[in-house]
Design a protein around this motif. Structure first.
Motif, PDB file in Angstrom:
ATOM      1  N   ASP A 184       0.811  -1.324   0.031  1.00 11.27           N
ATOM      2  CA  ASP A 184       0.169  -0.033   0.011  1.00 11.27           C
ATOM      3  C   ASP A 184       0.790   1.294  -0.186  1.00 11.27           C
ATOM      4  N   ILE A 185       0.787   1.884  -0.918  1.00 12.90           N
ATOM      5  CA  ILE A 185       1.621   3.309  -1.052  1.00 12.90           C
ATOM      6  C   ILE A 185       0.649   4.603  -1.197  1.00 12.90           C
ATOM      7  N   GLY A 186      -0.661   4.422  -0.784  1.00 14.35           N
ATOM      8  CA  GLY A 186      -1.407   5.595  -0.702  1.00 14.35           C
ATOM      9  C   GLY A 186      -0.901   6.800  -0.196  1.00 14.35           C
ATOM     10  N   GLY A 187      -0.003   6.818   1.016  1.00  9.14           N
ATOM     11  CA  GLY A 187       0.390   8.007   1.563  1.00  9.14           C
ATOM     12  C   GLY A 187       1.739   8.343   1.124  1.00  9.14           C
ATOM     13  N   TYR A 188       2.224   7.789  -0.118  1.00 15.16           N
ATOM     14  CA  TYR A 188       3.592   7.605  -0.712  1.00 15.16           C
ATOM     15  C   TYR A 188       3.813   8.021  -1.850  1.00 15.16           C
ATOM     16  N   PHE A 189       2.461   8.106  -2.932  1.00 20.58           N
ATOM     17  CA  PHE A 189       2.627   8.407  -4.228  1.00 20.58           C
ATOM     18  C   PHE A 189       3.226   9.592  -4.798  1.00 20.58           C
ATOM     19  N   GLU A 190       2.940  10.676  -3.895  1.00 22.24           N
ATOM     20  CA  GLU A 190       3.233  12.004  -4.492  1.00 22.24           C
ATOM     21  C   GLU A 190       4.585  12.025  -4.327  1.00 22.24           C
ATOM     22  N   LYS A 191       5.250  11.689  -3.269  1.00 19.80           N
ATOM     23  CA  LYS A 191       6.891  11.445  -2.900  1.00 19.80           C
ATOM     24  C   LYS A 191       7.493  10.787  -4.002  1.00 19.80           C
ATOM     25  N   LYS A 192       7.035   9.885  -4.421  1.00 22.15           N
ATOM     26  CA  LYS A 192       7.332   8.825  -5.589  1.00 22.15           C
ATOM     27  C   LYS A 192       7.397   9.850  -6.941  1.00 22.15           C
ATOM     28  N   ILE A 193       6.394  10.564  -7.279  1.00 22.27           N
ATOM     29  CA  ILE A 193       6.624  11.444  -8.436  1.00 22.27           C
ATOM     30  C   ILE A 193       7.454  12.507  -8.157  1.00 22.27           C
ATOM     31  N   LYS A 194       7.532  12.875  -6.949  1.00 19.19           N
ATOM     32  CA  LYS A 194       8.514  14.105  -6.473  1.00 19.19           C
ATOM     33  C   LYS A 194       9.999  13.590  -7.013  1.00 19.19           C
ATOM     34  N   SER A 195      10.351  12.272  -6.536  1.00 16.85           N
ATOM     35  CA  SER A 195      11.575  11.657  -6.583  1.00 16.85           C
ATOM     36  C   SER A 195      11.793  11.555  -8.080  1.00 16.85           C
ATOM     37  N   ILE A 196      11.006  11.041  -8.986  1.00 15.03           N
ATOM     38  CA  ILE A 196      11.007  11.222 -10.416  1.00 15.03           C
ATOM     39  C   ILE A 196      11.646  12.344 -11.110  1.00 15.03           C
ATOM     40  N   ALA A 197      10.740  13.398 -10.572  1.00 13.83           N
ATOM     41  CA  ALA A 197      10.665  14.684 -11.324  1.00 13.83           C
ATOM     42  C   ALA A 197      12.062  15.274 -10.993  1.00 13.83           C
ATOM     43  N   THR A 198      13.162  14.513 -10.197  1.00 13.42           N
ATOM     44  CA  THR A 198      14.662  15.265 -10.345  1.00 13.42           C
ATOM     45  C   THR A 198      15.141  14.622 -11.308  1.00 13.42           C
ATOM     46  N   HIS A 199      14.640  13.807 -11.999  1.00 13.45           N
ATOM     47  CA  HIS A 199      15.459  13.290 -13.130  1.00 13.45           C
ATOM     48  C   HIS A 199      15.185  14.313 -14.484  1.00 13.45           C
ATOM     49  N   ILE A 200      15.637  15.523 -14.378  1.00 11.03           N
ATOM     50  CA  ILE A 200      15.449  16.380 -15.217  1.00 11.03           C
ATOM     51  C   ILE A 200      15.736  16.087 -16.828  1.00 11.03           C
ATOM     52  N   SER A 201      16.838  15.430 -16.645  1.00 10.57           N
ATOM     53  CA  SER A 201      17.590  15.120 -18.160  1.00 10.57           C
ATOM     54  C   SER A 201      17.041  14.096 -18.420  1.00 10.57           C
ATOM     55  N   GLN A 202      16.028  13.381 -18.094  1.00 12.28           N
ATOM     56  CA  GLN A 202      15.228  12.341 -18.609  1.00 12.28           C
ATOM     57  C   GLN A 202      13.777  12.606 -19.073  1.00 12.28           C
ATOM     58  N   PHE A 203      13.290  13.377 -18.239  1.00  9.20           N
ATOM     59  CA  PHE A 203      11.705  13.560 -18.518  1.00  9.20           C
ATOM     60  C   PHE A 203      11.597  15.359 -18.685  1.00  9.20           C
ATOM     61  N   ASN A 204      10.978  15.523 -19.568  1.00  4.26           N
ATOM     62  CA  ASN A 204      10.433  17.094 -19.715  1.00  4.26           C
ATOM     63  C   ASN A 204       9.258  17.078 -19.075  1.00  4.26           C
ATOM     64  N   LYS A 205       8.176  18.418 -19.167  1.00  2.00           N
ATOM     65  CA  LYS A 205       7.104  18.399 -18.313  1.00  2.00           C
ATOM     66  C   LYS A 205       6.087  17.434 -19.087  1.00  2.00           C
ATOM     67  N   ASP A 206       5.983  17.349 -20.349  1.00  2.00           N
ATOM     68  CA  ASP A 206       4.974  16.313 -20.791  1.00  2.00           C
ATOM     69  C   ASP A 206       5.152  14.849 -20.620  1.00  2.00           C
ATOM     70  N   ASP A 207       6.543  14.646 -20.420  1.00  2.00           N
ATOM     71  CA  ASP A 207       7.006  13.177 -20.214  1.00  2.00           C
ATOM     72  C   ASP A 207       6.596  12.734 -18.888  1.00  2.00           C
ATOM     73  N   LEU A 208       6.761  13.811 -17.973  1.00  2.00           N
ATOM     74  CA  LEU A 208       6.478  13.701 -16.550  1.00  2.00           C
ATOM     75  C   LEU A 208       5.075  13.385 -16.297  1.00  2.00           C
ATOM     76  N   GLN A 209       4.230  14.154 -16.914  1.00  4.46           N
ATOM     77  CA  GLN A 209       2.935  14.176 -16.784  1.00  4.46           C
ATOM     78  C   GLN A 209       2.341  12.749 -17.221  1.00  4.46           C
ATOM     79  N   MET A 210       2.783  12.436 -18.476  1.00  8.50           N
ATOM     80  CA  MET A 210       2.429  11.043 -18.934  1.00  8.50           C
ATOM     81  C   MET A 210       2.856   9.889 -18.059  1.00  8.50           C
ATOM     82  N   MET A 211       4.194  10.074 -17.504  1.00  3.61           N
ATOM     83  CA  MET A 211       4.687   9.108 -16.474  1.00  3.61           C
ATOM     84  C   MET A 211       3.583   9.081 -14.972  1.00  3.61           C
ATOM     85  N   LYS A 212       3.287  10.367 -14.693  1.00  3.27           N
ATOM     86  CA  LYS A 212       2.494  10.190 -13.541  1.00  3.27           C
ATOM     87  C   LYS A 212       1.144   9.704 -13.765  1.00  3.27           C
TER      88      LYS A 212
END
Length: 251
Positions: A184-212
Motif C-alpha cells: 500500500d503506497i497511498g500516502g507515498y505516491f506523491e513523494k514517488k512522483i517528486k523523486s522521479i521529477a528530479t531526473h530532469i535530464s530524462q523527463f520534460n514536463k509532458d513526459d513527467l505528466q504522462m509518467m505520473k
C-alpha cells in the motif's frame, strides 16, 4: 503452492535492511519509489546500487556521455534523498556494457557482502517483451549474486578485497508481471512522483505528466484487488526458489 509452502516468502515490510539494485539512475524510483519511501519512513535502511552510469540516456547528439553520467548521478542522489535512502552506491559501468553477467554479478556480490541486506530487489529480467539489455543483464546478475554470495569461493572480482560470505534471505523484482507481494503506497505516491521529477535530464514536463498518469493508473489497478487505493507490486522469492523450481511463476 508446494514451493511457497516449504519455503516461506520473506516480508518486505518486516525487513530491517534492503538493497535495491537498478540498471540505470531512476529505475528504482519509477519501479518502487512509493514502497521505498514507506519502508524508509518506517525505519528500514534502504540502499541503492546503480550498476550503469546511464550515459546513453539522451537524444541530444551534442551532449557528452561523461557529462550526462555526472548529471544523472546528481539527479539520483537528489531523488534518493527525497525517498529517505540511506546510501547510493554506483558501479559506474557504461550503459549498454559488454561485461558478462557473471563478472557483473561478482561486483554486485561485493556490495551484498559489505552491506548485508536481508532482501535484495531489482528489475525483473524475465519481464515479457523487455527489450533493454541492461535490464535483462542486471536482473540476472543480481539473481546470480544473491544465489552465490554465501559461497566463500565465489569470486568477488576485486583484487586485494575480501568480504565474508553472506546469505540473502530474499530476492525481489519490481516491473514484474506476476507480483506476489502488494504494498500500500497511498500516502507515498506523491513523494514517488517528486523523486522521479528530479531526473530532469530524462523527463520534460509532458513526459513527467504522462509518467505520473500511467503510474497512478497502474497503482490503482494493482491496489484495487487488495483493498488499497494505490499500490506497488513485487515478485519475492527466497534464493531456494530461484533454482530448479518449476512452480516459481505461480508463487
Amino acid at each position: 503452492m508446494v514451493a511457497s509452502t516449504i519455503f516461506k516468502i520473506p516480508s518486505i515490510e518486516d525487513a530491517g535492511r534492503i538493497l535495491f539494485v537498478q540498471p540505470h539512475p531512476d529505475d528504482n524510483d519509477i519501479g518502487a519509489g512509493g514502497t521505498i519511501a514507506k519502508l524508509s519512513n518506517n525505519g528500514c535502511e534502504i540502499y541503492y546500487l546503480t550498476v550503469t552510469n546511464g550515459s546513453m540516456g539522451t537524444v541530444d547528439p551534442l551532449r557528452k556521455r561523461d557529462k550526462l553520467a555526472y548529471i544523472r548521478k546528481e539527479e539520483q542522489e537528489k531523488a534518493a534523498d527525497i525517498l529517505g535512502v540511506k546510501q547510493v552506491i554506483s558501479l559506474g559501468i557504461d550503459e549498454l556494457t559488454n561485461i558478462p553477467v557473471t563478472d557483473m554479478a561478482g561486483k554486485i556480490v561485493n556490495v551484498i557482502r559489505e552491506i548485508k541486506p536481508e532482501i535484495v530487489i531489482t528489475v525483473d529480467p524475465w519481464l515479457m517483451y523487455e527489450g533493454h539489455p541492461d535490464h535483462i543483464k542486471v536482473g540476472k546478475a543480481t539473481v546470480e549474486a544473491c544465489l552465490f554470495a554465501l559461497f566463500p569461493h565465489y569470486p568477488s572480482n576485486e583484487e586485494g578485497i575480501t568480504y565474508e560470505s553472506y546469505s540473502v534471505q530474499g530476492i525481489g523484482f519490481y516491473h514484474t508481471t506476476y507480483p506476489n507481494t502488494i504494498i500500500d503506497i497511498g500516502g507515498y505516491f506523491e513523494k514517488k512522483i517528486k523523486s522521479i521529477a528530479t531526473h530532469i535530464s530524462q523527463f520534460n514536463k509532458d513526459d513527467l505528466q504522462m509518467m505520473k498518469d500511467y503510474l497512478k493508473l497502474k497503482s490503482k489497478q494493482i491496489g484495487e484487488s487488495n483493498g488499497y487505493k494505490l499500490a506497488e507490486g513485487f515478485k519475492i522469492f527466497t534464493p531456494k526458489h530461484m533454482h530448479c523450481f518449476v512452480d516459481a511463476v505461480k508463487i
